[in-house]
Design a protein around this motif. Structure first.
Motif, short mmCIF file in Angstrom:
data_model
loop_
_atom_site.label_atom_id
_atom_site.label_comp_id
_atom_site.label_asym_id
_atom_site.label_seq_id
_atom_site.Cartn_x
_atom_site.Cartn_y
_atom_site.Cartn_z
N ILE A 1 0.84 -1.19 0.00
CA ILE A 1 0.00 0.00 0.00
C ILE A 1 0.88 1.25 0.00
O ILE A 1 1.69 1.43 0.89
CB ILE A 1 -0.93 0.03 1.22
N SER B 1 -2.98 5.81 -1.22
CA SER B 1 -4.14 5.51 -0.38
C SER B 1 -4.14 6.34 0.88
O SER B 1 -5.18 6.65 1.42
CB SER B 1 -4.19 4.02 -0.06
N SER C 1 -7.10 -0.11 -7.89
CA SER C 1 -6.75 0.23 -6.51
C SER C 1 -5.23 0.20 -6.39
O SER C 1 -4.53 -0.23 -7.31
CB SER C 1 -7.34 -0.82 -5.57
N ASP C 2 -4.75 0.58 -5.23
CA ASP C 2 -3.34 0.38 -4.92
C ASP C 2 -3.06 -1.12 -5.00
O ASP C 2 -3.95 -1.92 -4.70
CB ASP C 2 -3.04 0.87 -3.50
N TYR D 1 -2.09 -4.88 -4.14
CA TYR D 1 -2.20 -5.63 -2.88
C TYR D 1 -1.35 -6.88 -2.87
O TYR D 1 -1.24 -7.56 -1.85
CB TYR D 1 -3.67 -5.98 -2.58
N ASN E 1 -9.33 2.02 -1.55
CA ASN E 1 -7.94 2.27 -1.15
C ASN E 1 -7.85 2.57 0.34
O ASN E 1 -6.92 2.12 1.02
CB ASN E 1 -7.36 3.42 -1.97
N GLN F 1 -5.84 0.29 3.03
CA GLN F 1 -4.88 0.88 3.97
C GLN F 1 -5.22 0.46 5.40
O GLN F 1 -4.33 0.07 6.17
CB GLN F 1 -4.89 2.41 3.85
#
Ligand code: ARG
Length: 278
Positions: free
Chosen positions: A10, A14, A134-135, A137, A257, A261
């Protein structure tokens, strides 16, 4: 085999999203018309639009253990645990929809069918033209799999051994494994299959010489289901897996996000990853 090469998954984006979300939460309605209008616009923007109200509808291709597969008709795997954790964080009920892998990004882009695509999807520039991600993972690589009794295809020989007319390489349609095989073994026939597990069955049946898929999946498949096959080569692609979200749903992107986080900070993400790769 441990996958310890994953980076801190992450990033600061985020954290920024979290700050933006916090800033958005504080607004309360004032008593002038202008303030009321501004406040209701902020409230509307805050409620992420979902395919079904109260539900997080997630599209996945359940043929990719340890990320997603079906066990006794139940969706299991790292991505499925992550989907559940995200839904819980967002206060939503989880609904999983099964889609062919190559239909997931288009379905997310078209809207109306799924809110998220969560299916071991590598963040790729062409996909980023269609959807937001998204960020990351999880970080993965590719693996080349061949039958154990095939002495012709080894770590030392595979670049030539597989790049020959008449050689069939089984890949899942629309994946990074498919583009890798097409680019690196242009003389061979790269044969796409809709279902990732079919690639292994076809190789076992003698209809393909090799399978190219993500490293974690290749390792899992040869360990559990196709024990007469082996990963002959790992290719360090450093693919970042992200969650696909419709480009018009910036609010859901920020919320996802933010939730990722929070799941990282509270240790949930680590325990999910360790459950499958510990
Ligand atoms: N990571 C690869 C890609 O994004 C393969 C993903 C396949 N996922 C699946 N659930 N079958 O192209």
């Amino acid at each position: 085999m441990k996958n310890m090469s994953r980076r801190e998954f992450i990033g600061s984006a985020s954290a920024l999203a979290a700050i933006a979300a916090l800033a958005g939460c504080g607004s309360t309605g004032g008593n002038t018309a202008a303030t009321t209008e501004a406040a209701s616009t902020a409230a509307a923007a805050d409620a992420a639009s979902l395919v079904t109200e109260g539900k997080l509808t997630v599209g996945t291709s359940p043929d990719f253990p340890p990320f997603e597969n079906l066990e006794n008709d139940e969706y299991v795997g790292l991505d499925m645990d992550l989907a559940k954790a995200l839904a819980d964080k967002l206060g939503l009920e989880l609904e999983i929809k099964s889609l062919n892998f190559d239909a997931i990004v288009p379905a997310v882009a078209a809207g109306g069918q799924v809110d998220l695509g969560l299916s071991g999807i590598t963040i790729e520039p062409e996909r980023e033209e269609q959807v937001n991600f998204s960020d990351p993972y999880y970080i993965d690589d590719l693996g080349v799999v061949a039958m154990k009794d095939n002495a012709d295809v080894t770590a030392d020989t595979y670049t030539d051994a597989l790049n020959q007319a008449g050689v069939v390489i089984a890949v899942q349609s629309g994946t990074t494994g498919e583009s890798y095989a097409q680019e690196n073994f242009p003389n061979a026939t790269t044969q796409p299959f809709t279902n990732a597990t079919d690639c292994f069955a076809q190789m076992q049946a003698g209809n393909a010489t090799a399978v190219v898929t993500n490293k974690a999946v290749a390792a899992k498949m040869v360990a559990d289901a196709y024990t007469n096959a082996q990963v002959i080569k790992e290719i360090a692609t450093g693919e970042e897996y992200g969650i696909a979200i419709n480009k018009d749903n910036a609010d859901l992107l920020a919320k996802v996000n933010d939730a990722l986080q929070a799941l990282t900070d509270d240790g949930t993400m680590d325990s999910i990853v360790n459950k499958y790769f510990g």
